[in-house]
Design a protein around this motif. Structure first.
Motif, mmCIF file in Angstrom:
data_model
loop_
_atom_site.group_PDB
_atom_site.id
_atom_site.type_symbol
_atom_site.label_atom_id
_atom_site.label_comp_id
_atom_site.label_asym_id
_atom_site.label_seq_id
_atom_site.Cartn_x
_atom_site.Cartn_y
_atom_site.Cartn_z
ATOM 1 N N UNK A 61 16.950 20.801 71.550
ATOM 2 C CA UNK A 61 17.301 22.191 71.863
ATOM 3 C C UNK A 61 17.310 23.052 70.608
ATOM 4 N N UNK A 62 17.874 22.526 69.516
ATOM 5 C CA UNK A 62 18.038 23.424 68.372
ATOM 6 C C UNK A 62 16.727 23.662 67.635
ATOM 7 N N UNK A 63 15.755 22.732 67.767
ATOM 8 C CA UNK A 63 14.443 23.011 67.186
ATOM 9 C C UNK A 63 13.613 23.923 68.077
ATOM 10 N N UNK A 64 14.043 24.119 69.309
ATOM 11 C CA UNK A 64 13.308 25.003 70.211
ATOM 12 C C UNK A 64 12.075 24.358 70.816
ATOM 13 N N UNK A 67 10.164 25.799 73.818
ATOM 14 C CA UNK A 67 9.283 26.967 73.835
ATOM 15 C C UNK A 67 7.843 26.569 74.138
ATOM 16 N N UNK A 68 7.495 25.298 74.040
ATOM 17 C CA UNK A 68 6.134 24.862 74.400
ATOM 18 C C UNK A 68 6.106 23.754 75.452
ATOM 19 N N UNK A 138 -3.993 18.530 65.507
ATOM 20 C CA UNK A 138 -4.509 19.906 65.410
ATOM 21 C C UNK A 138 -3.751 20.885 66.306
ATOM 22 N N UNK A 139 -3.125 20.403 67.382
ATOM 23 C CA UNK A 139 -2.419 21.330 68.266
ATOM 24 C C UNK A 139 -0.909 21.152 68.235
ATOM 25 N N UNK A 141 2.429 20.945 65.662
ATOM 26 C CA UNK A 141 2.861 21.078 64.265
ATOM 27 C C UNK A 141 3.516 19.797 63.774
ATOM 28 N N UNK A 142 3.511 19.620 62.466
ATOM 29 C CA UNK A 142 4.229 18.461 61.914
ATOM 30 C C UNK A 142 5.563 18.966 61.392
ATOM 31 N N UNK A 143 6.582 18.129 61.590
ATOM 32 C CA UNK A 143 7.917 18.534 61.166
ATOM 33 C C UNK A 143 8.400 17.583 60.089
ATOM 34 N N UNK A 144 7.847 17.736 58.880
ATOM 35 C CA UNK A 144 8.151 16.760 57.833
ATOM 36 C C UNK A 144 9.582 16.901 57.330
ATOM 37 N N UNK A 145 10.228 18.001 57.650
ATOM 38 C CA UNK A 145 11.614 18.135 57.201
ATOM 39 C C UNK A 145 12.541 17.177 57.955
ATOM 40 N N UNK A 180 18.271 12.734 62.471
ATOM 41 C CA UNK A 180 17.851 13.680 63.507
ATOM 42 C C UNK A 180 16.546 13.229 64.154
ATOM 43 N N UNK B 64 9.741 27.208 67.945
ATOM 44 C CA UNK B 64 10.814 27.519 68.885
ATOM 45 C C UNK B 64 11.855 28.441 68.273
ATOM 46 N N UNK B 128 20.891 27.939 68.340
ATOM 47 C CA UNK B 128 20.427 28.739 69.476
ATOM 48 C C UNK B 128 20.877 28.118 70.796
#
Lengths: 232, 475
Positions: A61-64, A67-68, A138-139, A141-145, A180, B64, B128
């Protein structure tokens, strides 16, 4: 409109009526939903998520992510949800009763995730998902954090990603998922709502309806049964 | 031509305007800063659509979160501040007396904007709520309701202390918006944040809130401005005005019932979607009457009225599209696609924001007592923002149409669909860049116009009368 108090009362009534109609009325209808106990399996559905998965939902939820990605499957024949392998039955309200904050989502730029862990022929395993999060596509995103590149102290971590090529970390270093990332992956791997509740059975096709209505009861009747089961 | 309404400005400033100058300009200034902030975020999110890696390593700007930030800055930053300024000004002018309790409004403005800023930081760091139009974390939500109330006090006093018994459509809309937002917000807070209802009931409450914010807050704020400016500038009596009260009550009573229109086929009772279909169809009456009332905008001239004309067209067309796409057979296609985004942008950007722009262009010269600082920037903003929004809507609608067709065909993988949409995503980014540029022009122009200390204040006391051409009755 000349009468101030009446005007304000009208405004107030408008909001109250719509709130009561949508929120309270549906609460009266669905607020008492309980898990469905299956005698043959000897347990209730939906099952409570494990603690780590519930925490993972907070990360989702907090990463959103919503939305996709949606988490609601429409009934077979209504859209291509079933044909895409997202689920063989429609999502029903009972699926969500244990979720603190259901992530229904409103956009399908990415696939629906309702039954990610029940994908056929094979569901992604933890390593696939971690790699997707670290490397991206390619479609996607990478979330390296969500990962930590750290020097290897002693023996390499069992959780470290096995990366090759130019993605591999420098010698003596490893890429390990953060807490996380692990909870998020545990959540994604817990998404599997395949149990067939009575209310989720598709309505019989119109032509076959007459014959089946005699055999199994009409769809309306089966809804009634569900309600009574819910009350028990 | 651009200066048509502004030339008359200095002669038209009244004590009503000059007294409210600073508080209202503060609201408008805050609004425009948030508009630019949300423009930057809109650009980032639209770039992420065709280049998903963009800023993905930055935890604050995952797609997001950036989308939630953009939406929140737009609604609670730009639309709220601008709409409140317009509503207060309209109520003061039609009430016939200077605004009272303006120090409350200033304090409220400061706290509102602080609350929004803190809320945005909260969203960026992972707090959020994941409800549409309601993303602000719960620790700022009560503050916002109180701050909103403080700002609204002036407006309610202007309404209750009005000098005439007769009331006008713009007053109804303004008062409704001032009064209803705190109710909507607190009711939604209770069932979503403080004592959350279970499971998918949250989706229903959130849908109710989203549509309520639209129908009982944003749309009325925009219409308050439009119903005031259109007759003023055109100098004509509004046609079919007798139907305006019915149209008003239709919007207020039926609006929030459309809350289920995004949940067709979803895990909610079927009657929710049916109610949404019925309500969307009923609302067509409202859109029809607004279109009939304000059609005199077509013959009028001036910067403000050009924006309002665009806004009205988008508003009415958006309402018709809402009605069409609420039907199950069509929702089947449009649901979960860019068409939903397109409709949202058409409503809040094409409709509401354009009407706000129009009202602001009319209002600021009358507050400051001098024309807009730069006619060039005025024209530049208008041309760029209208073309930008038009291109953005086209890219979303066409992209959404392609997406909706391909989503139905299970043989096309999702990754391929995104590939086919790439050109439309690129077009959307270009449009967002143009819109951002236009709004920066607007902000600069506003600062130049507002920051110059005007000597008008001393001489306004005896200028209560307005030029007769501009004094056409609103009814």
């Amino acid at each position: 409109m000349k009468n101030g108090p009446v005007f304000f009362l009208g405004l107030f009534a408008a909001v109250t009526i719509s709130w009561a109609g949508i929120v309270l009325a549906s609460h009266a209808q669905l607020g008492g939903l309980v898990p469905y106990f299956d005698d043959t399996e000897g347990k209730s559905f939906p099952e409570r998520p494990a603690g780590i998965a519930a925490r993972g939902q907070l990360v989702y939820a907090d990463l959103g992510c919503a939305s996709c990605h949606t988490q609601q499957v429409r009934r077979p024949g209504f859209g291509s949800d079933q044909a895409r392998g997202w689920g063989d039955r429609q999502s029903v309200a009972r699926d969500y009763i244990h979720q603190a904050r259901p992530q229904l989502g409103g956009s399908r730029l990415g696939p629906d995730l309702t039954n990610l862990a029940g994908r056929k022929p094979s569901a992604p395993d933890a390593e696939d998902l971690l790699k997707l999060l670290y490397v991206g596509t390619p479609v996607h995103p990478r979330y390296q954090f969500l990962f930590e590149t750290r020097p290897i102290v002693g023996e390499a971590s069992a959780q470290a990603l096995r990366l090759i090529g130019n993605l591999a970390p420098a010698a003596g270093f490893e890429v390990a998922p953060s807490e996380r990332a692990q909870t998020l992956v545990a959540y994604l791997r817990s998404l599997n709502n395949t149990y067939e509740y009575p209310e989720a059975r598709p309505a019989p096709a119109p032509i076959a309806a007459k014959g089946e209505a005699v055999a199994h009861g009409t769809p309306a009747a089966s809804h009634q049964e569900t309600k009574q089961e819910g009350k028990k | 031509m651009t200066n048509a309404p502004t030339n008359a400005a200095s002669a038209e400033v009244t004590a009503i305007d000059s007294g409210a100058r600073r508080p209202l300009l503060l609201l408008l200034g805050a609004a425009l800063v948030w508009l630019v902030v949300s423009g930057v975020l809109a650009l980032i999110t639209s770039i992420q659509m065709h280049s998903p890696g963009f800023q993905a390593d930055c935890p604050v700007l995952t797609h997001g979160r950036a989308a939630a930030l953009r939406e929140t800055a737009f609604i609670y930053g730009w639309a709220a501040n601008a709409g409140l300024a317009i509503a207060l000004w309209v109520l003061a002018r039609l009430g016939g007396a200077p605004l009272r309790a303006l120090n409350w409004a200033v304090i409220g403005t400061i706290f509102w904007n602080l609350g929004v800023a803190v809320g945005l930081v909260g969203i960026a760091t992972g707090d959020m709520t994941s409800f549409a139009f309601f993303q602000l974390p719960r620790y700022v939500q009560p503050l916002l309701v109180v701050a909103y109330g403080a700002i609204a006090v002036s407006g309610v006093l202007a309404w209750s202390g009005r000098r005439t018994d007769q009331t006008y459509a713009s007053q109804w809309y303004a008062v409704a918006a001032l009064f209803l937002f705190p109710w909507l917000s607190s009711a939604a807070q209770v069932v979503l944040l403080w004592a959350p209802v279970r499971g998918t009931l949250q989706a229903l409450a959130s849908g109710w809130f989203t549509q309520g914010v639209w129908a009982c807050w944003l749309a009325p704020l925009a219409l308050a401005g439009a119903y005031y400016v259109v007759p003023k500038v055109s100098g004509r009596v509004l046609p079919s005005y007798d139907f305006a009260p019915l149209s008003f009550w239709t919007l207020i009573f039926v609006g929030a019932w459309t809350g289920g229109r995004h949940l067709v086929g979803g895990p909610v009772p079927a009657w929710i979607a049916t109610m949404a279909v019925v309500s969307c169809s009923l609302l067509l009456f409202h859109y029809l009457i607004v279109g009939l009332n304000l059609r005199v905008a077509c013959g009028a001239e001036g910067t403000g009225i050009k924006f309002i004309r665009y806004g009205l067209a988008a508003y009415v067309l958006g309402g018709v599209l809402d009605g069409i796409t609420s039907f199950r057979g069509i929702a089947l296609r449009t649901q979960f696609t860019l068409i939903s985004d397109a409709q949202e942008q058409m409503a809040i950007y094409g409709g509401v924001s354009m009407m706000f722009f129009g009202a602001i262009y009319y209002m600021v010269p009358r507050l400051t007592g001098r024309p807009w600082a730069s006619a060039l920037f005025t024209v530049g903003h208008r041309v760029l923002v209208t073309s930008g929004v038009t291109v953005l809507l086209i890219s979303l609608f066409v992209g959404g149409w392609i997406q909706s067709g391909e989503l139905l065909d299970s043989k096309i993988p999702l990754a391929d669909i995104l590939g086919h949409l790439r050109i439309w995503f690129l077009l959307g980014s270009a449009a967002n860049l143009v819109i951002l540029g236009a709004n920066i022009l607007f902000l600069v122009n506003f600062c130049q116009s507002a920051c110059v200390c005007s000597p008008i204040q001393a001489s306004t006391e005896n200028l209560f009368r307005q030029p007769t051409a501009l004094e056409a009755p609103v009814s």
